[in-house]
Design an enzyme around this catalytic site. Structure first.
Site, mmCIF file in Angstrom:
data_model
loop_
_atom_site.group_PDB
_atom_site.id
_atom_site.type_symbol
_atom_site.label_atom_id
_atom_site.label_comp_id
_atom_site.label_asym_id
_atom_site.label_seq_id
_atom_site.Cartn_x
_atom_site.Cartn_y
_atom_site.Cartn_z
ATOM 1 N N GLU A 173 43.403 40.816 58.017
ATOM 2 C CA GLU A 173 41.904 40.079 58.271
ATOM 3 C C GLU A 173 41.366 40.899 58.384
ATOM 4 O OE1 GLU A 173 42.288 36.209 58.047
ATOM 5 O OE2 GLU A 173 43.583 36.395 56.210
ATOM 6 N N ARG A 186 52.916 37.135 54.477
ATOM 7 C CA ARG A 186 53.675 36.827 54.116
ATOM 8 C C ARG A 186 52.440 36.540 52.670
ATOM 9 N NH1 ARG A 186 49.755 32.504 53.829
ATOM 10 N NH2 ARG A 186 48.595 32.497 56.658
ATOM 11 N N GLY A 212 45.503 29.978 61.760
ATOM 12 C CA GLY A 212 45.069 28.554 60.941
ATOM 13 C C GLY A 212 43.870 27.718 61.943
#
Length: 470
Positions: A283, A301, A173
């Site tokens: 990703e 998630r 993040g």
């Protein structure tokens, strides 16, 4: 707690505690209603009067507004589920969704965690371990590795070549992530990155990897039941500000078919290798000049951008999570999944774009979203809603779908032109500008696109002020 066991050994979930807030809580509640499953929403004192609280079948207050005193308290959430007779907990995204301790606490207390296993969350949360798994699954990873000191970091960077990224072992993040262009910058940033990682994840370890100067952020949505894995196509999330996604779309535009197939197969291979259960996202970073792709991480998630995948596949990903969580096998084979059209999503944040994107909490005075074919609005705000200062600034997601990408882009622009949110500042005008740029219109921008655009805009504004008469 009534936990019905069926003849096949699966668990029939009748009531779910939603351990989240905002638009994702509403999104989960809507799927629960469609499936005739009762919803119990865990709310802080700041969210007791929220739209989600009214929509849920029941609410339970879990503490004060500050997340550390409510949405991040594992014991309180587990007790809330047990005391309300819920059989399962859905964590949504953010907060505790990728905390293995939360999943394990659910398992230890006889609650179904609607997500992957605690072990899978733990393994994916450790970025070094995830890289090792990628290697074992024969998925390419970026050059680099763990470093325990600045001296080791400098040696690794010299070997890889500058620029390099310093990344946190314990999370993502954008937290604990720094780009170093020279040895001098690496020396200045190494301890700072480690300190940020420690503060954010309780783990100050970092690793070094090469920085791809022209890269695209492509991800693949997967579903697994612990044995079989399917993918739901890919998404492009390259429009980012400080490593935070702002615009997402599916499928990835101007993506060579051969690499698309390779990336999708790599994602399935990775998830299959760990026997992944539930919805997740693998990703990748695409090195555009070299036509190479690298594994970045797996998000264990549901993600903010899942609506674009739902709109082109016609699937309800939350419903699939619930199906899998009850012990069922996948009800879809890869041949059953078909992608149609193109979808683009804009994240609408309550923030002051002109003041370094500072969050703008406050009370919403009025809201108007257009009603249009091919448009989906995921939001928790209405006139009178208080946007608290304690949480993420996102207040809505506006998603358009159409037969072609350009039609979807034009539809989304039309929608944004007819959105009105009063009482707080938002980034709607920035989204309008992004969607109108020639680069985005053409499709396939790299992760540096938005930074360049903002720098050019700032420079043009500065020049205009200098030349304007006083």
């Amino acid at each position: 707690m009534d936990k019905a066991q069926t003849d096949s050994g699966t668990t029939k979930i009748r009531r779910v505690l939603v351990a989240n807030r905002g638009e994702i809580a509403l999104r989960i509640i809507r799927s629960l209603k469609r499936l005739d499953i009762e919803s119990v929403l865990a709310v802080s004192t700041a969210d007791r009067d929220s739209m989600g609280a009214r929509m849920a079948d029941r609410t339970v207050c879990i503490g004060p507004g500050r997340a550390a005193d409510s949405y991040l308290k594992i014991g309180t959430l587990v007790q809330a589920a047990l005391s309300t007779g819920a059989q399962a907990i859905h964590p949504g995204y953010g907060f505790l969704s990728e905390r293995s301790e939360f999943a394990r606490a659910c398992e230890d207390n006889g609650l179904v965690f609607i997500g992957p296993t605690a072990e899978q969350i733990e393994r994916m949360g450790n970025k070094l371990q995830a890289r090792e798994i990628a290697q074992m699954a024969k998925v390419p990873i970026t050059p680099g590795g763990p470093v325990e000191s600045l001296e080791q970091a400098l040696q690794a960077a010299d070997k890889i070549g500058f620029p390099v990224l310093i990344k946190a072992v314990g999370g993502g993040g954008g937290r604990g992530l720094k780009r170093a262009n020279t040895r001098e910058e690496l020396g200045k940033l190494f301890d700072l990155a480690s300190a940020e990682a420690l503060a954010a994840f309780g783990d100050g370890r970092v690793y070094i990897e090469c920085f791809v100067t022209q890269g695209r952020h492509i991800e693949v949505q997967v579903l697994g039941d612990g044995k079989q894995v399917v993918h739901l196509g890919d998404r492009d999330c390259s429009v980012q500000r400080r490593y935070q996604k702002l615009v997402e779309e599916a499928p990835a535009p101007n993506f060579p078919d051969n690499m698309r197939q390779e990336v999708q197969a790599a994602a399935v291979r990775f998830a299959q290798h760990i026997g992944y259960r539930s919805a997740g996202t693998v990703e990748f970073l695409i090195d555009v000049p070299r036509k190479q792709f690298y594994f970045l991480e797996m998000n264990a998630r549901i993600q903010v951008e899942h609506p674009v995948t739902e709109l082109i596949t016609g699937l309800d990903i939350v419903a699939e999570q619930l199906h899998i969580a009850q012990g069922n096998s996948l009800r879809l084979s890869q041949q059953d999944i078909h992608m149609k059209g193109h979808a683009i999503e804009c994240r609408i944040n309550a923030e002051d774009v002109e003041n370094d994107f500072q969050p703008c909490p406050g009370r919403i005075s009025e809201v108007q979203f257009p009603a249009m074919d091919g448009l989906r609005i995921d939001t928790y705000i209405e006139a009178g809603t208080m946007v608290p200062p304690f949480y993420d600034s996102m207040v809505a997601k506006i998603i358009a779908v159409a037969d072609t990408r350009d039609e979807a882009r034009r539809r989304l622009l039309d929608a944004l032109d007819n959105v009105s949110i009063g009482g707080v500042k938002t980034n709607i005008r920035l989204h309008q500008a992004i969607l109108r740029t020639p680069e985005f219109s053409a499709g396939g921008v790299d992760t540096g696109f938005l930074g360049r655009y903002l720098a050019q805009t700032a420079a043009a504004d500065a020049e205009h002020k200098e030349t304007s008469p006083t």
